[in-house]
Scaffold this motif. Structure first.
Motif, PDB file in Angstrom:
ATOM      1  N   LEU A  79      88.411 111.742 -31.758  1.00 43.36           N
ATOM      2  CA  LEU A  79      87.100 111.857 -32.410  1.00 43.36           C
ATOM      3  C   LEU A  79      86.332 110.538 -32.380  1.00 43.36           C
ATOM      4  O   LEU A  79      85.122 110.523 -32.099  1.00 43.36           O
ATOM      5  CB  LEU A  79      87.278 112.327 -33.855  1.00 43.36           C
ATOM      6  CG  LEU A  79      87.785 113.762 -34.045  1.00 43.36           C
ATOM      7  CD1 LEU A  79      87.985 114.061 -35.527  1.00 43.36           C
ATOM      8  CD2 LEU A  79      86.810 114.763 -33.440  1.00 43.36           C
ATOM      9  N   THR A  80      87.001 109.442 -32.673  1.00 48.41           N
ATOM     10  CA  THR A  80      86.314 108.151 -32.718  1.00 48.41           C
ATOM     11  C   THR A  80      85.921 107.661 -31.322  1.00 48.41           C
ATOM     12  O   THR A  80      84.862 107.047 -31.144  1.00 48.41           O
ATOM     13  CB  THR A  80      87.169 107.085 -33.424  1.00 48.41           C
ATOM     14  OG1 THR A  80      88.486 107.048 -32.849  1.00 48.41           O
ATOM     15  CG2 THR A  80      87.279 107.369 -34.906  1.00 48.41           C
ATOM     16  N   THR A  81      86.771 107.929 -30.322  1.00 47.08           N
ATOM     17  CA  THR A  81      86.421 107.561 -28.945  1.00 47.08           C
ATOM     18  C   THR A  81      85.165 108.305 -28.509  1.00 47.08           C
ATOM     19  O   THR A  81      84.247 107.717 -27.925  1.00 47.08           O
ATOM     20  CB  THR A  81      87.576 107.878 -27.977  1.00 47.08           C
ATOM     21  OG1 THR A  81      88.745 107.161 -28.379  1.00 47.08           O
ATOM     22  CG2 THR A  81      87.213 107.485 -26.555  1.00 47.08           C
ATOM     23  N   PHE A  82      85.114 109.578 -28.817  1.00 46.01           N
ATOM     24  CA  PHE A  82      83.940 110.383 -28.487  1.00 46.01           C
ATOM     25  C   PHE A  82      82.716 109.878 -29.238  1.00 46.01           C
ATOM     26  O   PHE A  82      81.615 109.778 -28.666  1.00 46.01           O
ATOM     27  CB  PHE A  82      84.212 111.852 -28.828  1.00 46.01           C
ATOM     28  CG  PHE A  82      83.058 112.766 -28.543  1.00 46.01           C
ATOM     29  CD1 PHE A  82      82.685 113.057 -27.228  1.00 46.01           C
ATOM     30  CD2 PHE A  82      82.327 113.327 -29.586  1.00 46.01           C
ATOM     31  CE1 PHE A  82      81.610 113.893 -26.963  1.00 46.01           C
ATOM     32  CE2 PHE A  82      81.249 114.162 -29.316  1.00 46.01           C
ATOM     33  CZ  PHE A  82      80.889 114.453 -28.006  1.00 46.01           C
ATOM     34  N   PHE A  83      82.900 109.512 -30.512  1.00 45.38           N
ATOM     35  CA  PHE A  83      81.786 109.027 -31.329  1.00 45.38           C
ATOM     36  C   PHE A  83      81.202 107.745 -30.747  1.00 45.38           C
ATOM     37  O   PHE A  83      79.976 107.616 -30.608  1.00 45.38           O
ATOM     38  CB  PHE A  83      82.266 108.785 -32.759  1.00 45.38           C
ATOM     39  CG  PHE A  83      81.216 108.189 -33.658  1.00 45.38           C
ATOM     40  CD1 PHE A  83      80.235 108.980 -34.215  1.00 45.38           C
ATOM     41  CD2 PHE A  83      81.207 106.824 -33.929  1.00 45.38           C
ATOM     42  CE1 PHE A  83      79.248 108.435 -35.033  1.00 45.38           C
ATOM     43  CE2 PHE A  83      80.233 106.263 -34.747  1.00 45.38           C
ATOM     44  CZ  PHE A  83      79.250 107.068 -35.296  1.00 45.38           C
ATOM     45  N   VAL A  84      82.055 106.790 -30.402  1.00 46.22           N
ATOM     46  CA  VAL A  84      81.575 105.522 -29.841  1.00 46.22           C
ATOM     47  C   VAL A  84      80.918 105.767 -28.482  1.00 46.22           C
ATOM     48  O   VAL A  84      79.880 105.174 -28.160  1.00 46.22           O
ATOM     49  CB  VAL A  84      82.728 104.503 -29.699  1.00 46.22           C
ATOM     50  CG1 VAL A  84      82.238 103.230 -29.024  1.00 46.22           C
ATOM     51  CG2 VAL A  84      83.309 104.166 -31.067  1.00 46.22           C
ATOM     52  N   TYR A  85      81.500 106.655 -27.710  1.00 41.14           N
ATOM     53  CA  TYR A  85      80.970 106.950 -26.366  1.00 41.14           C
ATOM     54  C   TYR A  85      79.540 107.479 -26.428  1.00 41.14           C
ATOM     55  O   TYR A  85      78.687 107.086 -25.622  1.00 41.14           O
ATOM     56  CB  TYR A  85      81.867 107.965 -25.658  1.00 41.14           C
ATOM     57  CG  TYR A  85      81.444 108.273 -24.250  1.00 41.14           C
ATOM     58  CD1 TYR A  85      81.800 107.436 -23.197  1.00 41.14           C
ATOM     59  CD2 TYR A  85      80.675 109.404 -23.966  1.00 41.14           C
ATOM     60  CE1 TYR A  85      81.401 107.705 -21.896  1.00 41.14           C
ATOM     61  CE2 TYR A  85      80.267 109.687 -22.673  1.00 41.14           C
ATOM     62  CZ  TYR A  85      80.625 108.837 -21.646  1.00 41.14           C
ATOM     63  OH  TYR A  85      80.225 109.099 -20.354  1.00 41.14           O
ATOM     64  N   ILE A  86      79.264 108.357 -27.387  1.00 41.60           N
ATOM     65  CA  ILE A  86      77.924 108.975 -27.439  1.00 41.60           C
ATOM     66  C   ILE A  86      76.926 108.136 -28.229  1.00 41.60           C
ATOM     67  O   ILE A  86      75.716 108.323 -28.082  1.00 41.60           O
ATOM     68  CB  ILE A  86      77.986 110.406 -28.039  1.00 41.60           C
ATOM     69  CG1 ILE A  86      78.457 110.376 -29.494  1.00 41.60           C
ATOM     70  CG2 ILE A  86      78.841 111.316 -27.179  1.00 41.60           C
ATOM     71  CD1 ILE A  86      78.383 111.727 -30.186  1.00 41.60           C
ATOM     72  N   THR A  87      77.398 107.233 -29.080  1.00 45.16           N
ATOM     73  CA  THR A  87      76.468 106.440 -29.895  1.00 45.16           C
ATOM     74  C   THR A  87      76.176 105.074 -29.291  1.00 45.16           C
ATOM     75  O   THR A  87      75.044 104.586 -29.363  1.00 45.16           O
ATOM     76  CB  THR A  87      77.004 106.256 -31.325  1.00 45.16           C
ATOM     77  OG1 THR A  87      78.309 105.640 -31.276  1.00 45.16           O
ATOM     78  CG2 THR A  87      77.084 107.589 -32.049  1.00 45.16           C
ATOM     79  N   ASN A  88      77.187 104.426 -28.712  1.00 45.63           N
ATOM     80  CA  ASN A  88      76.988 103.118 -28.086  1.00 45.63           C
ATOM     81  C   ASN A  88      78.142 102.868 -27.113  1.00 45.63           C
ATOM     82  O   ASN A  88      79.120 102.200 -27.449  1.00 45.63           O
ATOM     83  CB  ASN A  88      76.908 102.010 -29.133  1.00 45.63           C
ATOM     84  CG  ASN A  88      76.406 100.702 -28.562  1.00 45.63           C
ATOM     85  OD1 ASN A  88      76.427 100.491 -27.343  1.00 45.63           O
ATOM     86  ND2 ASN A  88      75.950  99.798 -29.416  1.00 45.63           N
ATOM     87  N   LYS A  89      77.996 103.369 -25.926  1.00 41.49           N
ATOM     88  CA  LYS A  89      79.063 103.320 -24.926  1.00 41.49           C
ATOM     89  C   LYS A  89      79.508 101.894 -24.608  1.00 41.49           C
ATOM     90  O   LYS A  89      80.676 101.647 -24.279  1.00 41.49           O
ATOM     91  CB  LYS A  89      78.585 104.018 -23.653  1.00 41.49           C
ATOM     92  CG  LYS A  89      79.643 104.169 -22.582  1.00 41.49           C
ATOM     93  CD  LYS A  89      79.079 104.911 -21.372  1.00 41.49           C
ATOM     94  CE  LYS A  89      80.109 105.033 -20.266  1.00 41.49           C
ATOM     95  NZ  LYS A  89      79.553 105.750 -19.085  1.00 41.49           N
ATOM     96  N   SER A  90      78.597 100.934 -24.743  1.00 41.97           N
ATOM     97  CA  SER A  90      78.918  99.544 -24.403  1.00 41.97           C
ATOM     98  C   SER A  90      79.968  98.939 -25.330  1.00 41.97           C
ATOM     99  O   SER A  90      80.619  97.947 -24.986  1.00 41.97           O
ATOM    100  CB  SER A  90      77.654  98.685 -24.444  1.00 41.97           C
ATOM    101  OG  SER A  90      77.133  98.614 -25.771  1.00 41.97           O
ATOM    102  N   LEU A  91      80.147  99.522 -26.519  1.00 46.45           N
ATOM    103  CA  LEU A  91      81.122  98.999 -27.482  1.00 46.45           C
ATOM    104  C   LEU A  91      82.544  99.490 -27.221  1.00 46.45           C
ATOM    105  O   LEU A  91      83.499  98.926 -27.751  1.00 46.45           O
ATOM    106  CB  LEU A  91      80.720  99.399 -28.905  1.00 46.45           C
ATOM    107  CG  LEU A  91      79.435  98.797 -29.473  1.00 46.45           C
ATOM    108  CD1 LEU A  91      79.168  99.353 -30.866  1.00 46.45           C
ATOM    109  CD2 LEU A  91      79.527  97.278 -29.511  1.00 46.45           C
ATOM    110  N   LEU A  92      82.676 100.509 -26.401  1.00 46.79           N
ATOM    111  CA  LEU A  92      83.970 101.168 -26.218  1.00 46.79           C
ATOM    112  C   LEU A  92      85.012 100.197 -25.658  1.00 46.79           C
ATOM    113  O   LEU A  92      84.906  99.729 -24.528  1.00 46.79           O
ATOM    114  CB  LEU A  92      83.798 102.367 -25.291  1.00 46.79           C
ATOM    115  CG  LEU A  92      84.909 103.422 -25.302  1.00 46.79           C
ATOM    116  CD1 LEU A  92      85.043 104.056 -26.682  1.00 46.79           C
ATOM    117  CD2 LEU A  92      84.609 104.504 -24.262  1.00 46.79           C
TER     118      LEU A  92
END
Length: 208
Positions: A79-92
């Motif tokens: 869930l958190t990987t997906f959240f970061v990916y869609i909100t700010n991919k550069s932070l992943l």
């Protein structure tokens, strides 16, 4: 110190008044001083008044703990990987990829000097002191999650409050089932370290 009136006043000061006060702009050294004094009080109450011992139970069910915790971790990770990916991919995974040494140091410092003190306060102290004030276990878990979330109000971020409320529920459930500060600290460290790793560390005050 064991009367219901004393405990109620104690609860209000430690878990509501003090964390809420941290959102106001007064000297940082005063805030740190209040935190240190408050934590010293917690340790004193656990050792001298509640007769708790800082020992590790030799009969902990580590197999069951890891089985349940890793399942929860898998869900959280997805869930958190997906959240970061869609909100700010550069932070992943940007910290672990770009600053691996700092990442390792922060994981160690956070787990030892942040997670364990938090669990002593929010799980061990809370449940030892206030379980007799709330007879309903589900109610006690809910209140614990609320005050754990409130303890992060100084971030002034609604998402942080949501994350810490959910975490508070998970940690409180684990503590109620296991009665182990060690197990709940390990669980807390796993989830917290993952949030830092996946790219949500800055939101939670991790250096990036």
């Amino acid at each position: 110190m064991k009367s219901k009136l004393y405990k109620t006043c104690e609860f209000f000061i430690i878990f509501i008044l003090l964390p809420v006060s941290f959102i106001f702009p007064y000297a940082v050294y005063v805030k740190l001083g209040l935190g240190v004094v408050g934590f010293a009080y917690v340790i004193y109450m656990l050792l001298k008044i509640e007769n708790q011992e800082f020992t590790i139970n030799k009969h902990l069910n580590w197999y069951k703990f890891w089985k349940v915790t890793l399942l929860k971790f898998f869900v959280i990770a997805v869930l958190t990987t997906f959240f970061v990916y869609i909100t700010n991919k550069s932070l992943l995974f940007q910290v672990v990829l770009n600053k691996p040494k700092m990442w390792l140091v922060i994981l160690f410092v956070y787990s030892l000097f942040s997670v364990y003190p938090q669990e002593l306060l929010y799980r061990t102290f809370f449940h030892v002191r206030y379980s007799d004030l709330v007879s309903n276990t589900k109610g006690l878990i809910f209140i614990n999650a609320l005050v754990f979330s409130l303890g992060h109000i100084f971030f002034k971020n609604a998402l942080v409050l949501l994350f810490t409320f959910i975490g508070g529920l998970l940690f409180a459930i684990t503590f109620v089932k296991t009665k182990s500060t060690v197990l709940v600290s390990v669980e807390h460290a796993i989830y917290g370290c993952w949030l830092f790793t996946v790219g949500l560390g800055e939101m939670l005050g991790f250096p990036t």
